[in-house]
Design a protein around this motif. Structure first.
Motif, mmCIF file in Angstrom:
data_model
loop_
_atom_site.group_PDB
_atom_site.id
_atom_site.type_symbol
_atom_site.label_atom_id
_atom_site.label_comp_id
_atom_site.label_asym_id
_atom_site.label_seq_id
_atom_site.Cartn_x
_atom_site.Cartn_y
_atom_site.Cartn_z
ATOM 1 N N GLU A 69 7.490 4.528 -3.116
ATOM 2 C CA GLU A 69 8.048 3.725 -4.203
ATOM 3 C C GLU A 69 8.931 2.599 -3.662
ATOM 4 O O GLU A 69 8.877 1.461 -4.150
ATOM 5 C CB GLU A 69 8.847 4.613 -5.159
ATOM 6 N N ASN A 70 9.737 2.914 -2.648
ATOM 7 C CA ASN A 70 10.597 1.889 -2.045
ATOM 8 C C ASN A 70 9.764 0.761 -1.443
ATOM 9 O O ASN A 70 10.085 -0.426 -1.589
ATOM 10 C CB ASN A 70 11.471 2.503 -0.950
ATOM 11 N N CYS A 71 8.698 1.141 -0.741
ATOM 12 C CA CYS A 71 7.856 0.146 -0.069
ATOM 13 C C CYS A 71 7.160 -0.760 -1.083
ATOM 14 O O CYS A 71 7.140 -1.991 -0.928
ATOM 15 C CB CYS A 71 6.826 0.847 0.813
ATOM 16 N N ILE A 72 6.594 -0.155 -2.115
ATOM 17 C CA ILE A 72 5.880 -0.944 -3.126
ATOM 18 C C ILE A 72 6.844 -1.869 -3.863
ATOM 19 O O ILE A 72 6.527 -3.035 -4.132
ATOM 20 C CB ILE A 72 5.140 -0.011 -4.107
ATOM 21 N N SER B 296 0.821 -1.212 0.000
ATOM 22 C CA SER B 296 0.000 0.000 0.000
ATOM 23 C C SER B 296 0.854 1.260 0.000
ATOM 24 O O SER B 296 0.325 2.372 -0.065
ATOM 25 C CB SER B 296 -0.924 0.010 1.223
ATOM 26 N N GLY B 297 2.168 1.084 0.119
ATOM 27 C CA GLY B 297 3.083 2.217 0.023
ATOM 28 C C GLY B 297 3.479 2.834 1.339
ATOM 29 O O GLY B 297 4.025 3.943 1.359
ATOM 30 N N ILE B 298 3.231 2.141 2.463
ATOM 31 C CA ILE B 298 3.608 2.723 3.753
ATOM 32 C C ILE B 298 4.684 1.874 4.423
ATOM 33 O O ILE B 298 4.653 0.646 4.352
ATOM 34 C CB ILE B 298 2.394 2.903 4.695
ATOM 35 N N PRO B 299 5.662 2.523 5.053
ATOM 36 C CA PRO B 299 6.756 1.790 5.703
ATOM 37 C C PRO B 299 6.279 1.072 6.958
ATOM 38 O O PRO B 299 5.264 1.434 7.560
ATOM 39 C CB PRO B 299 7.763 2.888 6.040
ATOM 40 N N VAL B 300 7.048 0.061 7.353
ATOM 41 C CA VAL B 300 6.670 -0.823 8.459
ATOM 42 C C VAL B 300 7.710 -0.748 9.565
ATOM 43 O O VAL B 300 8.918 -0.768 9.306
ATOM 44 C CB VAL B 300 6.540 -2.280 7.966
ATOM 45 N N ASP C 30 13.631 -4.323 4.243
ATOM 46 C CA ASP C 30 15.015 -3.949 4.000
ATOM 47 C C ASP C 30 15.211 -2.535 4.536
ATOM 48 O O ASP C 30 14.291 -1.945 5.120
ATOM 49 C CB ASP C 30 15.395 -4.073 2.518
ATOM 50 N N SER C 31 16.391 -1.982 4.355
ATOM 51 C CA SER C 31 16.718 -0.691 4.976
ATOM 52 C C SER C 31 15.965 0.480 4.361
ATOM 53 O O SER C 31 15.984 1.583 4.915
ATOM 54 C CB SER C 31 18.224 -0.436 4.873
ATOM 55 N N LYS C 32 15.282 0.265 3.233
ATOM 56 C CA LYS C 32 14.585 1.356 2.554
ATOM 57 C C LYS C 32 13.077 1.348 2.762
ATOM 58 O O LYS C 32 12.381 2.221 2.245
ATOM 59 C CB LYS C 32 14.879 1.300 1.053
ATOM 60 N N CYS C 33 12.567 0.347 3.505
ATOM 61 C CA CYS C 33 11.106 0.276 3.631
ATOM 62 C C CYS C 33 10.634 0.077 5.067
ATOM 63 O O CYS C 33 9.431 -0.028 5.296
ATOM 64 C CB CYS C 33 10.541 -0.835 2.751
ATOM 65 N N GLY C 34 11.543 0.025 6.032
ATOM 66 C CA GLY C 34 11.077 -0.152 7.397
ATOM 67 C C GLY C 34 12.199 -0.311 8.394
ATOM 68 O O GLY C 34 13.387 -0.300 8.043
ATOM 69 N N ILE C 35 11.794 -0.467 9.655
ATOM 70 C CA ILE C 35 12.741 -0.584 10.766
ATOM 71 C C ILE C 35 12.282 -1.723 11.670
ATOM 72 O O ILE C 35 11.092 -1.838 11.981
ATOM 73 C CB ILE C 35 12.810 0.724 11.585
ATOM 74 N N PHE D 1 10.642 10.582 5.905
ATOM 75 C CA PHE D 1 9.840 9.845 4.931
ATOM 76 C C PHE D 1 10.559 9.666 3.596
ATOM 77 O O PHE D 1 10.321 8.696 2.876
ATOM 78 C CB PHE D 1 8.503 10.556 4.696
ATOM 79 N N GLU D 2 11.449 10.613 3.262
ATOM 80 C CA GLU D 2 12.125 10.528 1.968
ATOM 81 C C GLU D 2 12.996 9.277 1.863
ATOM 82 O O GLU D 2 13.232 8.761 0.761
ATOM 83 C CB GLU D 2 12.976 11.786 1.738
ATOM 84 N N ALA D 3 13.473 8.768 3.002
ATOM 85 C CA ALA D 3 14.314 7.567 2.986
ATOM 86 C C ALA D 3 13.487 6.284 2.944
ATOM 87 O O ALA D 3 14.022 5.205 2.673
ATOM 88 C CB ALA D 3 15.226 7.550 4.209
#
Length: 402
Positions: free
Chosen positions: A375-378, A326-330, A343-348, A369-371
């Motif tokens: 797009e990274n999440c999807i 859905s495009g949101i980081p986790v 991975d390091s671009k979509c969550g912690i 949010f820029e990191a």
């Protein structure tokens, strides 16, 4: 090729899993039937190609015998005969076990039939109950007796009413004896975390593969406008959690703690059923009921800024993939395989139970949010698309030589 899938109940994540698997199997020109026991939930939530076996009376008998003796896998003799009769009529080339040891089968009878007819078995583990004498998860209490033999089970066993006696020692021996003699058995786990434990169990001499859970990622990436007005708030950052049932194991108390400590610039939203006693304590949460309408769920995901999964017991939670798609980081605890999709671009991922680190991760991510872009999440979610189910089809053909 014909595949028979055995599962105890049409609930939680399973109906979606089954629907996606069925589509993939049929696209390949194969056939699949779902065999489920005669329970209230399976009669209410019927799915395509479902075959119900046994009787309601049997389920009650088996459950009460479990309550009296602490043994789960030996009582349903006549219902298992009915299951075998229906399997024989269908004549599958492969049987895919899912959750089967749940007070509804006589495992020795079923295993004898499978071995006598040389039917390959693929067993998908969704938790650890197949390698223990009772519990579905043991890591929260740090119990590893299952490696040599269970006894004096320390878990609360939330998924099943406790028995009057602890017979986990004998149940573990029964499972070890009958599960390990299935002549053509391949085990699948959705996470590397679970696979590592299975390799240390009495299944260590069987093939063990990892096939991650998959979803239709393109569906979650499509923009939705069907959004609950309750979360159209005044510019607050929305911190979202989703679970079919919220309890302490899923981290409802941690979500409440976050709501209390994040401040007025944030709104913590949880979607799912919440136990009444816990809901009364959820003073800093916006609690939304579960929805069976996928577009509504996707819209809620897309409205959120951050998805938080503070689960204390889990395997490879599909909600994490849905959030990424859905495009949101986790942000999640390092619980089970919960962090394996990141991975390091979509969550912690933070250490399990460390609420302060979880809080700091939320604040950090909301200012960077820029990191962790949409797009990274999807893009990351595409690793867990419906192509995962193609791996099941390949495995079915491989073990059956068809």
């Amino acid at each position: 090729m014909k595949i028979a899938l055995l599962q105890s109940g049409n609930q939680g994540f399973f109906p979606r899993f089954y629907s996606d698997l069925t589509r993939t199997v049929e696209k390949n020109g194969d056939e699949l039937r779902l065999f489920v026991p005669n329970t209230g939930i399976n009669n209410r939530r019927k799915v395509p190609h479902q075959v119900i076996w046994g009787s309601r009376l049997n389920w009650h008998f088996h459950f009460y015998m479990y309550r009296l003796t602490g043994l789960q896998d030996i009582w349903s003799f006549f219902s298992t005969i009915d299951l075998i009769r229906k399997i024989r009529k269908y004549s599958p080339d492969v049987i895919n076990f899912h959750v089967v040891n749940d007070c509804n089968l006589c495992i020795p009878l079923l295993v004898r039939y499978i071995n006598n007819h040389n039917i390959p078995v693929v067993w998908t583990f969704h938790d650890v109950r197949a390698i223990t004498g009772r519990c579905a998860y043991f890591d929260e209490v740090g119990c590893y007796k299952w490696k040599t033999g269970c006894y004096d089970c320390p878990t609360n066993n939330n998924w099943l009413t406790p028995s009057l006696v602890d017979n986990t020692r004998l149940e573990w021996k029964i499972r070890k004896k009958w599960f390990t003699i299935i002549s053509n058995l391949t085990i699948v786990t959705p996470s590397e975390w679970l696979a590592c434990y299975v390799r240390e169990s009495y299944f260590k001499d069987h093939p063990i593969l990892v096939i991650n859970n998959g979803i239709d990622t393109s569906e979650f990436a499509k923009e939705q406008t069907n959004i609950s007005p309750q979360i159209l708030n005044n510019g607050k950052k929305i911190i979202l959690g989703v679970a079919s049932v919220w309890n302490k194991s899923k981290g409802i108390d941690t979500m409440e703690w976050l709501g209390e400590h994040l401040g007025d610039d944030y709104q913590v939203v949880v979607v799912g059923n919440i136990e009444n006693e816990l809901k009364k304590k959820a003073l800093h949460l916006l609690c939304l009921p579960p929805t069976n309408i996928k577009s509504e769920l996707i819209a809620i995901y897309q409205k959120a800024d951050v998805f938080v999964n503070p689960t204390m017991e889990d395997n490879f939670p599909t909600v994490n993939i849905e959030a990424l798609a859905s495009g949101i980081p986790v942000i999640t605890y390092k619980t089970g395989g919960s962090a394996e999709c990141l991975d390091s671009k979509c969550g912690i991922a933070v250490e399990k139970g460390n609420r302060k680190a979880l809080l700091e991760a939320v604040i950090y991510l909301c200012s960077h949010f820029e990191a962790y872009s949409r797009e990274n999440c999807i893009e990351r979610s595409k690793c867990f698309s419906l192509s995962q189910f193609d791996k099941y089809v390949e495995l079915y053909h491989c073990v059956s030589n068809k």
